[in-house]
Write a protein that holds these residues in place. Structure first.
Motif, PDB file in Angstrom:
ATOM      1  N   ALA A  16       0.826  -1.217   0.000  1.00 18.22           N
ATOM      2  CA  ALA A  16       0.000   0.000   0.000  1.00 18.22           C
ATOM      3  C   ALA A  16       0.857   1.262   0.000  1.00 18.22           C
ATOM      4  CB  ALA A  16      -0.932  -0.011   1.208  1.00 18.22           C
ATOM      5  N   HIS A  60      -9.563   6.669  -8.276  1.00 19.32           N
ATOM      6  CA  HIS A  60      -9.183   5.274  -8.091  1.00 19.32           C
ATOM      7  C   HIS A  60      -7.962   5.029  -7.210  1.00 19.32           C
ATOM      8  CE1 HIS A  60     -12.130   4.028 -11.086  1.00 19.32           C
ATOM      9  NE2 HIS A  60     -11.688   5.004 -11.856  1.00 19.32           N
ATOM     10  N   ARG A  74      -7.299   5.835  -4.054  1.00 16.69           N
ATOM     11  CA  ARG A  74      -7.640   5.360  -2.716  1.00 16.69           C
ATOM     12  C   ARG A  74      -7.946   3.868  -2.730  1.00 16.69           C
ATOM     13  NH1 ARG A  74      -9.882  10.495  -3.182  1.00 16.69           N
ATOM     14  NH2 ARG A  74      -9.502  11.953  -1.438  1.00 16.69           N
ATOM     15  N   THR A  75      -8.701   3.412  -3.721  1.00 14.51           N
ATOM     16  CA  THR A  75      -9.039   1.994  -3.798  1.00 14.51           C
ATOM     17  C   THR A  75      -7.805   1.156  -4.061  1.00 14.51           C
ATOM     18  OG1 THR A  75     -11.227   2.542  -4.642  1.00 14.51           O
ATOM     19  CG2 THR A  75     -10.477   0.287  -4.986  1.00 14.51           C
ATOM     20  N   HIS A  98      -5.917   0.887  -0.703  1.00 15.26           N
ATOM     21  CA  HIS A  98      -6.563   0.204   0.427  1.00 15.26           C
ATOM     22  C   HIS A  98      -7.254  -1.111   0.042  1.00 15.26           C
ATOM     23  CE1 HIS A  98      -5.579   3.535   2.991  1.00 15.26           C
ATOM     24  NE2 HIS A  98      -6.180   4.382   2.189  1.00 15.26           N
ATOM     25  N   HIS A  99      -7.355  -1.397  -1.245  1.00 11.59           N
ATOM     26  CA  HIS A  99      -7.879  -2.681  -1.732  1.00 11.59           C
ATOM     27  C   HIS A  99      -7.038  -3.075  -2.938  1.00 11.59           C
ATOM     28  CE1 HIS A  99     -11.473  -5.169  -3.472  1.00 11.59           C
ATOM     29  NE2 HIS A  99     -10.484  -5.923  -3.035  1.00 11.59           N
ATOM     30  N   GLY A 100      -5.802  -3.454  -2.651  1.00  7.68           N
ATOM     31  CA  GLY A 100      -4.812  -3.644  -3.696  1.00  7.68           C
ATOM     32  C   GLY A 100      -5.135  -4.722  -4.700  1.00  7.68           C
ATOM     33  N   ALA A 101      -6.034  -5.645  -4.351  1.00  7.70           N
ATOM     34  CA  ALA A 101      -6.393  -6.719  -5.284  1.00  7.70           C
ATOM     35  C   ALA A 101      -7.428  -6.289  -6.311  1.00  7.70           C
ATOM     36  CB  ALA A 101      -6.911  -7.926  -4.502  1.00  7.70           C
ATOM     37  N   ASN A 102      -7.907  -5.064  -6.215  1.00  6.32           N
ATOM     38  CA  ASN A 102      -8.924  -4.577  -7.148  1.00  6.32           C
ATOM     39  C   ASN A 102      -8.254  -4.263  -8.487  1.00  6.32           C
ATOM     40  OD1 ASN A 102     -10.685  -2.741  -8.611  1.00  6.32           O
ATOM     41  ND2 ASN A 102     -11.888  -2.571  -6.731  1.00  6.32           N
ATOM     42  N   ARG A 133      -6.350  -0.881 -10.107  1.00  3.79           N
ATOM     43  CA  ARG A 133      -4.955  -0.965 -10.543  1.00  3.79           C
ATOM     44  C   ARG A 133      -4.826  -0.548 -12.009  1.00  3.79           C
ATOM     45  NH1 ARG A 133      -1.137  -1.279  -6.464  1.00  3.79           N
ATOM     46  NH2 ARG A 133      -1.644  -2.928  -4.985  1.00  3.79           N
TER      47      ARG A 133
END
Length: 387
Positions: A186, A227, A229-230, A233-237, A241
Motif C-alpha cells: 500500500a 481510483h 484510494r481503492t 486500500h484494496h490492492g487486489a482490485n 490498478r
C-alpha cells in the motif's frame, strides 16, 4: 493559457496496454529483431517472483540478467549496467521494474553506442548516437518513465540528482500490464500514485503546456482522484490498478512534453541530500508548491479542482483554485502520505542547502508557472515544515 508559441509533442512509437499484456513480450522482442537481450530488473522483484516468469517468456532468446539496481540509481550503476550491455552485445534492453530500473535500462541501451563517462551526458540532448532497441515494462504505477525521454540519476558524491534528457531514451515499446502491480504494498502504491498526480498537475500548470498534454494531464488527474484510494486500500482490485496505471501512463505522456515544475525541482535535492524516495518527496511538497504557484495560474487551478471531482460552479476563480489544493491534501492524507517535511526527518537547518540546489534545476524552473526566485523557494520550504 496561450498556445501562441509552437510546441512539440513527443511520444514513443508503441504502447501495449491492458491486463495480461505481459504475454506479448516475446512477440514484441521478435518484432524488434532481437537476438541477444539484456533484461534489467532488481533483487526485490526477483525475490517477489516477478522476474522469473518474465524471464521464462524469453526462453527463445539469449538473455543476460542485470539486477544490481538500487532505488534512486547512481551514475556508477548505470555505467556497470551499460558495460554488461556492451559485453553481451545486447541488441535489445528490457527494463522490468519501477522508475529506477527503467531509467537504468534506458540509459544502458543508450550508452551501448555512446561511450565515455555517464556524467558527460547529463543535461539536454547530449546523447549523439541512437540507442539499441528498448522495451520498458513498469511494475509500479507512478513514474511514467516508460514513455518519457528522461532519466533521473543520483550523483552520490554531490548528494544531488540530475537528469539526462534525449530522444534516444525513448523506448521502442512499453508494455503496461496492471497485473504486475497487484503485489505492490500500500505504501508504495500511494507514493507512486502521488508521483503520477504530481506529473499530471505540474504538466497542466507548465508554461510549456499544449492541448495534447492538457488532455492527458486532466485525464490522469481525474483517474487518480477516483481510483488511487481503492488501489491503496484494496490492492487486489484489478480495475483500480488498471485505472491508476493508465493515469501514470497519461501523466508520463503529459510531462514528457510539457515538463515538470518546482515540486520536482525541490524534490530532487530532498532525494539527493536525505535519500527521501522520489514519490514521497513529490507528494509531501506538492500542496506546498501548489499554494505558492496558485496566484500565477488561478484558472488552471480551478480546472484541476473540477478534474478532481469538486463542484466549482458558483465559486469565484480563487475559491475554486484553493479547492484544488485542499483536495490534493485530502487525497494525500487518505493514502497515508506525511504532510510535513518534519515527518520525513528533514531539519529546518537544511532549507538553505535545499533551496540552493533547487535553484540549479533549470529544467524545472523554466516551465514553472510562477517566476522562481530564491525568496519564493525559501517561502515554500519554510511553510512545508510543521507550524
Amino acid at each position: 493559457m496561450s498556445f501562441a508559441s509552437p510546441q512539440a509533442f513527443g511520444a514513443i512509437a508503441r504502447i501495449v496496454h491492458g491486463t495480461g499484456t505481459i504475454s506479448t513480450l516475446p512477440e514484441e522482442a521478435k518484432r524488434l529483431g532481437a537476438t541477444r537481450i539484456l533484461l534489467v530488473s532488481d533483487t526485490g522483484l526477483e525475490r517477489a517472483g516477478v522476474l522469473g516468469p518474465v524471464q521464462a517468456l524469453l526462453d527463445a532468446f539469449d538473455v543476460e540478467v542485470f539486477t544490481d539496481v538500487e532505488p534512486d540509481p547512481s551514475l556508477e550503476t548505470v555505467a556497470r549496467c551499460a558495460e554488461v550491455a556492451r559485453t553481451c552485445h545486447a541488441d535489445l534492453v528490457i527494463g522490468l521494474g519501477g522508475g529506477s530500473v527503467i531509467d537504468v535500462a534506458k540509459c544502458a541501451a543508450a550508452f551501448v553506442n555512446n561511450p565515455g563517462d555517464v556524467r558527460d551526458y547529463l543535461g539536454i540532448d547530449q546523447l549523439k548516437n541512437p540507442a539499441v532497441s528498448k522495451i520498458m515494462i513498469p511494475t509500479t504505477a507512478g513514474t511514467g518513465s516508460e514513455v518519457t525521454n528522461v532519466a533521473v540519476l543520483s550523483l552520490k558524491a554531490e548528494k544531488t540528482k540530475k537528469g539526462i534528457v534525449s530522444r534516444h531514451l525513448l523506448a521502442d515499446c512499453a508494455i503496461l500490464d496492471p497485473e504486475l502491480t497487484l503485489g505492490l504494498p500500500a505504501a508504495i502504491t500511494a507514493a507512486t500514485g502521488m508521483d503520477a498526480l504530481t506529473h499530471a498537475i505540474e504538466a497542466y500548470l507548465s508554461r510549456f503546456a499544449q492541448p495534447l498534454t492538457d488532455y492527458f494531464a486532466l485525464q490522469a488527474i481525474t483517474k487518480l482522484s477516483s481510483h488511487l484510494r481503492t488501489a491503496v486500500h484494496h490492492g487486489a482490485n484489478i480495475h483500480a490498478r488498471h485505472e491508476v496505471m493508465t493515469a501514470s501512463l497519461f501523466g508520463g505522456l503529459a510531462f514528457g512534453s510539457a515538463a515538470t515544475g518546482m515540486v520536482h525541482g525541490l524534490a530532487m535535492p530532498l532525494g539527493g541530500l536525505f535519500n527521501i524516495p522520489h514519490g514521497i518527496a513529490n507528494a509531501v511538497l506538492l500542496p506546498h508548491v501548489m499554494r505558492w504557484n496558485m496566484p500565477a495560474a488561478v484558472a488552471r487551478f480551478a480546472d484541476i479542482a473540477k478534474a478532481m471531482g469538486q463542484p466549482v460552479d458558483g465559486l469565484s476563480p480563487r475559491e475554486a483554485a484553493l479547492l484544488a489544493i485542499t483536495t490534493v491534501e485530502e487525497l494525500s492524507a487518505d493514502v497515508g502520505i506525511p504532510r510535513w517535511l518534519d515527518d520525513l526527518g528533514i531539519p529546518r537547518s537544511a532549507i538553505d542547502a535545499l533551496v540552493d540546489d533547487g535553484l540549479t534545476n533549470m529544467r524545472q524552473i523554466l516551465p514553472n508557472p510562477r517566476d522562481v526566485t530564491r525568496e519564493g523557494l525559501m517561502d515554500i520550504m519554510n511553510k512545508a515544515f510543521r507550524p
